[in-house]
Scaffold this motif. Structure first.
Motif, PDB file in Angstrom:
ATOM      1  N   ARG A  13       0.824  -1.207   0.000  1.00 44.80           N
ATOM      2  CA  ARG A  13       0.000   0.000   0.000  1.00 44.80           C
ATOM      3  C   ARG A  13       0.856   1.255   0.000  1.00 44.80           C
ATOM      4  O   ARG A  13       0.554   2.238  -0.693  1.00 44.80           O
ATOM      5  N   ARG A  14       1.932   1.247   0.785  1.00 44.52           N
ATOM      6  CA  ARG A  14       2.818   2.414   0.806  1.00 44.52           C
ATOM      7  C   ARG A  14       3.490   2.621  -0.548  1.00 44.52           C
ATOM      8  O   ARG A  14       3.637   3.757  -1.014  1.00 44.52           O
ATOM      9  N   SER A  15       3.896   1.518  -1.176  1.00 47.24           N
ATOM     10  CA  SER A  15       4.524   1.629  -2.500  1.00 47.24           C
ATOM     11  C   SER A  15       3.545   2.193  -3.517  1.00 47.24           C
ATOM     12  O   SER A  15       3.897   3.057  -4.329  1.00 47.24           O
ATOM     13  N   LEU A  16       2.300   1.708  -3.489  1.00 49.30           N
ATOM     14  CA  LEU A  16       1.285   2.213  -4.417  1.00 49.30           C
ATOM     15  C   LEU A  16       0.986   3.684  -4.154  1.00 49.30           C
ATOM     16  O   LEU A  16       0.804   4.464  -5.095  1.00 49.30           O
ATOM     17  N   THR A  17       0.948   4.056  -2.876  1.00 51.89           N
ATOM     18  CA  THR A  17       0.719   5.471  -2.547  1.00 51.89           C
ATOM     19  C   THR A  17       1.835   6.351  -3.097  1.00 51.89           C
ATOM     20  O   THR A  17       1.582   7.426  -3.660  1.00 51.89           O
ATOM     21  N   GLY A  18       3.072   5.881  -2.945  1.00 48.81           N
ATOM     22  CA  GLY A  18       4.196   6.633  -3.496  1.00 48.81           C
ATOM     23  C   GLY A  18       4.125   6.748  -5.009  1.00 48.81           C
ATOM     24  O   GLY A  18       4.389   7.819  -5.576  1.00 48.81           O
ATOM     25  N   LEU A  19       3.739   5.659  -5.673  1.00 47.80           N
ATOM     26  CA  LEU A  19       3.623   5.690  -7.137  1.00 47.80           C
ATOM     27  C   LEU A  19       2.524   6.646  -7.593  1.00 47.80           C
ATOM     28  O   LEU A  19       2.658   7.307  -8.626  1.00 47.80           O
TER      29      LEU A  19
END
Length: 308
Positions: A13-19
Motif C-alpha cells: 500500500r505504501r509503494s502504491l501510494t508513493g507511485l
C-alpha cells in the motif's frame, strides 16, 4: 503467516501510494521529455544544417565532442569556472540556510512571518527583476571592496581560486538570497526531531555543540542531500549561468548550430550529475552501525556477572 501477509500488505500500500504521488511527474517526463532527450542525443552526434526544407543531419559521431575540447576556446574554461563556483557557493548556502533554520526553530514569536521573509527573495528575485537588481548593483556589498578585501584575497588565496572567491564576495547577497528554499527544508527537518532527545542529552551533560553534532546533523542528513541537489540544479539552470548562455549562443550560431550546442549540453549535464553523485556520496549513504561482538574480554566479564 498472517503477520507476514499484513506487513507485505502495508508495504504494498505504501509503494502504491508513493507511485500515485510520483505518477504525474513520470507521465510528464514520458510525454514531454523523452523525445527531446533522444533528439538532443541525435543532434550531438550530427552536424545540423537548417534549410528551407527543414533540418539536414550529417553524421559525425563524436566529432562534435572532440571539437568542443580541441577547438572551442570558451566552453571548457566556463565549465571549470562553474565547478569552482559550485565548490564555494554550495557550502555557503547550506551553512547559512541551516543557521537560519536553527534560529527559526527556537521558541520565538512570529515564526511564520520570519519564514515568509526568508522565502520571499526566491519569489521576487527571478528573471527580469534579478537582472535589474544586478545592473543597479543591489546584489553587491560596496564595503567589501572599499576595505581591501579583494586585495587580501589576491594575496592569500591560490591563483586558480581567486576569481571564484572574488565573484562570490561581489555577489554575496545574491548567493544568500538563494537560501530561501533550503532554509524551509532544514526547518521542516528540525521540527521532526523529538524534543526528548535534547532533554536526554542535556541530562547526560551534553552541551549544545555536542547535541548539534550527535543529534541534529544525523537527523537532517537526508535534508542536507536534498538541499545539495536542489542548490546544484538551481545554480546550474540559472539564467545567469555562463555555461547556459554559451550553449544558447552556439545554438543560434550558423557556424556551430544545434550539433555543437547539444554536445555541450550533454557534457554539462554529465558534469552536473557528477556533482550530484559527489553530494550523494557525502550525504546520501547512511553511516554503518557499529556491531557489538560479545567475544571481547569486557563483554565476557559482563555476561559472567549477569549469569552469576
Amino acid at each position: 503467516m498472517k503477520i507476514k501477509r499484513k506487513k507485505m500488505g502495508i508495504i504494498t500500500r505504501r509503494s502504491l501510494t508513493g507511485l500515485v504521488f510520483v505518477s504525474p511527474w513520470i507521465l510528464g517526463f514520458i510525454i514531454f521529455f523523452i523525445n527531446p532527450l533522444i533528439q538532443s542525443v541525435t543532434f550531438s552526434l550530427n552536424n545540423v544544417l537548417i534549410t528551407a526544407k527543414g533540418r539536414k543531419l550529417s553524421y559525425v559521431g563524436i566529432g562534435n565532442y572532440r571539437d568542443i575540447f580541441t577547438k572551442d576556446a570558451f566552453f571548457v574554461d566556463r565549465l571549470v569556472d562553474f565547478f569552482k563556483d559550485i565548490m564555494l557557493q554550495l557550502p555557503l548556502i547550506l551553512v547559512f540556510a541551516l543557521m537560519i533554520a536553527i534560529l527559526l526553530n527556537q521558541s520565538i514569536k512570529c515564526k511564520g512571518l520570519f519564514r515568509t521573509l526568508f522565502f520571499l527573495p526566491i519569489i521576487v528575485v527571478s528573471g527580469p527583476v534579478l537582472s535589474m537588481l544586478m545592473d543597479s548593483g543591489s546584489t553587491t556589498i560596496p564595503l567589501i571592496e572599499q576595505y581591501g578585501v579583494f586585495d587580501l584575497v589576491r594575496d592569500s588565496v591560490p591563483v586558480f581560486l581567486q576569481e571564484a572567491v572574488i565573484g562570490l564576495l561581489s555577489e554575496l547577497l545574491l548567493i544568500l538570497w538563494y537560501s530561501g528554499v533550503p532554509t524551509l527544508i532544514f526547518f521542516a527537518g528540525l521540527q521532526k526531531i523529538d524534543v526528548s532527545l535534547y532533554e536526554a542529552s542535556y541530562m547526560d551533560g551534553a552541551s549544545a555543540w555536542v547535541s548539534f553534532w550527535r543529534i541534529v546533523l544525523p537527523a537532517i542528513r537526508g535534508m542536507i542531500l536534498i538541499n545539495s541537489i536542489y542548490v546544484t540544479v538551481f545554480l546550474a539552470t540559472s539564467e545567469l549561468n555562463e555555461v547556459i548562455i554559451l550553449i544558447r549562443s552556439n545554438m543560434l550560431d550558423a557556424s556551430k548550430g544545434f550539433g555543437i550546442a547539444s554536445a555541450m549540453a550533454w557534457i554539462y549535464t554529465v558534469s552536473i550529475l557528477v556533482i550530484i553523485g559527489i553530494c550523494y556520496f557525502l550525504f546520501g549513504r547512511e553511516p554503518k552501525a557499529k556491531v557489538l561482538h560479545y567475544d571481547t574480554p569486557v563483554k565476557k566479564r559482563r555476561m559472567k556477572r549477569a549469569k552469576a
